[in-house]
Design a protein around this motif. Structure first.
Motif, PDB file in Angstrom:
ATOM      1  N   SER A 182       0.847  -1.180   0.000  1.00 39.21           N
ATOM      2  CA  SER A 182       0.000   0.000   0.000  1.00 39.21           C
ATOM      3  C   SER A 182       0.889   1.239   0.000  1.00 39.21           C
ATOM      4  CB  SER A 182      -0.913  -0.003   1.233  1.00 39.21           C
ATOM      5  OG  SER A 182      -0.143   0.089   2.415  1.00 39.21           O
ATOM      6  N   LEU A 183       0.251   2.399   0.023  1.00 40.10           N
ATOM      7  CA  LEU A 183       1.022   3.643   0.006  1.00 40.10           C
ATOM      8  C   LEU A 183       1.921   3.766   1.224  1.00 40.10           C
ATOM      9  CD1 LEU A 183       1.595   6.493  -1.131  1.00 40.10           C
ATOM     10  CD2 LEU A 183      -0.402   7.287   0.163  1.00 40.10           C
ATOM     11  N   ASP A 184       1.442   3.326   2.370  1.00 34.76           N
ATOM     12  CA  ASP A 184       2.175   3.551   3.609  1.00 34.76           C
ATOM     13  C   ASP A 184       3.165   2.454   3.950  1.00 34.76           C
ATOM     14  OD1 ASP A 184       0.814   5.943   4.106  1.00 34.76           O
ATOM     15  OD2 ASP A 184      -0.892   4.857   4.955  1.00 34.76           O
ATOM     16  N   TYR A 243       6.860  -2.977   6.835  1.00 36.33           N
ATOM     17  CA  TYR A 243       7.954  -2.040   6.573  1.00 36.33           C
ATOM     18  C   TYR A 243       7.367  -0.790   5.925  1.00 36.33           C
ATOM     19  CZ  TYR A 243      10.965  -6.137   7.173  1.00 36.33           C
ATOM     20  OH  TYR A 243      11.590  -7.252   7.667  1.00 36.33           O
ATOM     21  N   ALA A 244       7.967   0.333   6.202  1.00 38.15           N
ATOM     22  CA  ALA A 244       7.541   1.562   5.539  1.00 38.15           C
ATOM     23  C   ALA A 244       7.809   1.439   4.040  1.00 38.15           C
ATOM     24  CB  ALA A 244       8.285   2.759   6.120  1.00 38.15           C
ATOM     25  N   ASN A 245       6.857   1.846   3.247  1.00 38.10           N
ATOM     26  CA  ASN A 245       7.008   1.757   1.793  1.00 38.10           C
ATOM     27  C   ASN A 245       7.772   2.983   1.286  1.00 38.10           C
ATOM     28  OD1 ASN A 245       6.850   0.964  -0.840  1.00 38.10           O
ATOM     29  ND2 ASN A 245       4.626   1.055  -0.998  1.00 38.10           N
ATOM     30  N   ASN A 246       9.047   3.054   1.697  1.00 40.94           N
ATOM     31  CA  ASN A 246       9.945   4.115   1.246  1.00 40.94           C
ATOM     32  C   ASN A 246      11.367   3.555   1.236  1.00 40.94           C
ATOM     33  OD1 ASN A 246      10.754   4.110   3.971  1.00 40.94           O
ATOM     34  ND2 ASN A 246       9.419   5.841   4.478  1.00 40.94           N
ATOM     35  N   TRP A 247      12.329   4.422   0.958  1.00 37.52           N
ATOM     36  CA  TRP A 247      13.717   3.957   0.811  1.00 37.52           C
ATOM     37  C   TRP A 247      14.258   3.395   2.125  1.00 37.52           C
ATOM     38  CZ3 TRP A 247      16.831   2.071  -2.443  1.00 37.52           C
ATOM     39  CH2 TRP A 247      18.210   2.087  -2.280  1.00 37.52           C
ATOM     40  N   GLY A 249      -1.866  -1.031  -8.068  1.00 35.83           N
ATOM     41  CA  GLY A 249      -1.520   0.307  -8.540  1.00 35.83           C
ATOM     42  C   GLY A 249      -0.030   0.429  -8.784  1.00 35.83           C
ATOM     43  N   PRO A 250       0.561   1.573  -8.441  1.00 36.28           N
ATOM     44  CA  PRO A 250       2.015   1.734  -8.602  1.00 36.28           C
ATOM     45  C   PRO A 250       2.809   1.384  -7.344  1.00 36.28           C
ATOM     46  CG  PRO A 250       1.044   3.860  -8.115  1.00 36.28           C
ATOM     47  CD  PRO A 250      -0.096   2.859  -8.093  1.00 36.28           C
ATOM     48  N   TYR A 251       2.127   0.944  -6.270  1.00 35.91           N
ATOM     49  CA  TYR A 251       2.802   0.827  -4.974  1.00 35.91           C
ATOM     50  C   TYR A 251       3.787  -0.333  -4.903  1.00 35.91           C
ATOM     51  CZ  TYR A 251      -0.977   4.013  -3.783  1.00 35.91           C
ATOM     52  OH  TYR A 251      -1.843   5.066  -3.768  1.00 35.91           O
TER      53      TYR A 251
END
Length: 425
Positions: free
Chosen positions: A1-3, A23-27, A57-59
């Motif tokens: 998901s986004l988050d 895990y956070a969906n970031n670097w 989606g793009p996540y």
């Protein structure tokens, strides 16, 4: 998901090494995920890493791309399996009722993958990433432009009900420069009746730079449109005029964006020599070639590997014919059989699951090919005559299926030629 990324890990056995972790969906979140994976992978050597996930989606994109390109994970030969969320959803329905949460989804995805599997692992073709990005954005722009024009015409009917009627249509292109000038200049179409015919003719000659063959006929039709159109209530006239102006502004902006994307696509194609043969074929312009190549990408991936042969009931190497059939199936240009016992479906439906972009570009290619190539024109007309209902749609889809073989052949021959010449690696 986004988050966040909900990840579960299991080893070669069905036992889980660790359950779902968020895990956070970031670097930073990916770096933590990688470290946790490396600890388990180092402990279990030799082993291969397989990442299975849904294309929500793009996540999913960033995490999957990093997994496939990370140098520290490269020794474990990461394989990517990207699942259609609709397939997983339908698989859930076949099971007994259970909770629907993100941690539970990780186990469900694993269950689906072990039971059904996938035909081809997902691969990132960096060579075509820019081309695909531009072609998909271009497709979105032209779809939005078509929707805006359709909306504009509906408002135009309320403003001047006769303006777009074919019998008295004053301009061949309602969105042309002269037509837009008339729509911008006059808030009330009835005002055109007050302009003398000679004066209106001179105005059209000036605004069109004398490009009309018979400007007096255009002026006469404008008078007729103004006289025959329904009168618009005073309370609505100004509102309709303002909506027309704002919509025209949006259409002009989208048209400018369309031209900008066309230039970007042409620039990208110049760096892809495997597209040259398709570009040289009459009826396939840069936009169509760019769209098809962006979705098909490396044609050799469709002709390598093995395929199950229904006739011999065993696996065999893929052939060139299998390659073009696989592209058609990817685009949804195939008709699944509908047989059961002695009952045989006589009118199979077109496959619903597809790559919508590839299907769009192939259908658009068929539309232009049947205008420029006699072979495709005769094929289209033949299928048009054979249809009992929706003749244009049916003929166009069948022509697109035929065009798939041509486009795949042009791209494949260009790819093979570049490989032989050492242009590609």
């Amino acid at each position: 998901s986004l988050d966040r990324l909900d990840v579960a890990l299991r080893g070669p056995t069905p036992e889980w090494l660790w359950g779902p972790r968020a895990y956070a969906n970031n670097w930073a979140g990916y770096q933590q995920l990688k470290q946790d994976l490396l600890e388990e992978l180092q402990r279990a050597r030799p082993v291969q890493l397989t990442a299975v996930g849904e294309s929500t989606g793009p996540y999913w994109w960033h995490a999957f791309y990093q997994l496939s390109h990370d140098a520290e994970l490269a020794p474990f030969d990461p394989q990517l399996a990207l699942l259609n969320p609709a397939h997983v959803k339908n698989y859930r329905k076949a099971l007994s009722e259970q909770d629907k949460t993100d941690p539970d989804d990780a186990r469900l995805i694993d269950h689906y993958y072990r039971a059904v599997g996938i035909k081809q692992p997902y691969q990132f073709a960096d060579r075509y990433l820019r081309l695909r990005t531009f072609s998909r954005a271009y497709a979105r722009v032209i779809h939005t432009l078509a929707a805006e024009k359709a909306y504009f015409l509906s408002v135009l009917y309320l403003w001047g009900s006769e303006y777009q009627r074919r019998a008295v249509q004053p301009f061949g292109d309602l969105f042309g420069a002269t037509s837009q000038f008339i729509l911008n200049e006059y808030a009330d179409i009835q005002a055109l009746t007050d302009i003398p015919l000679d004066e209106l003719t001179a105005l059209l000659v000036q605004r069109s730079h004398n490009t009309f063959r018979a400007p007096q006929d255009n002026a006469r039709k404008l008078h007729q449109v103004a006289q025959d159109s329904y009168p618009v209530p005073d309370a609505l006239r100004e509102a309709l005029y303002q909506v027309l102006q704002l919509t025209l502004t949006h259409i002009r902006l989208l048209t400018d964006n369309q031209q900008a994307y066309r230039r970007l696509l042409a620039t990208e194609l110049a760096a892809l020599p495997e597209a040259q043969r398709a570009l040289d074929f009459k009826g396939l312009g840069p936009v169509l070639v760019a769209g098809c190549l962006a979705e098909i990408q490396d044609t050799t991936r469709f002709t390598t590997g093995v395929k199950f042969d229904r006739r011999t009931q065993r696996d065999r190497p893929r052939t060139y014919r299998d390659g073009q059939a696989a592209v058609a199936k990817l685009a949804g240009l195939w008709w699944p059989k509908q047989d059961s016992g002695r009952v045989q479906g006589l009118q199979p439906r077109l496959a619903r699951e597809r790559n919508p972009y590839l299907r769009f570009w192939l259908v658009q290619s068929a539309y232009t090919l049947q205008r420029y190539q006699p072979e495709y024109q005769s094929f289209y007309q033949k299928k048009y005559r054979e249809a009992h209902d929706h003749p244009h749609r049916r003929a166009l889809i069948l022509t697109a299926r035929k065009a798939t073989r041509l486009i795949f052949a042009l791209l494949h021959k260009g790819r093979v030629a570049c490989l032989e010449e050492g242009i590609l690696t």
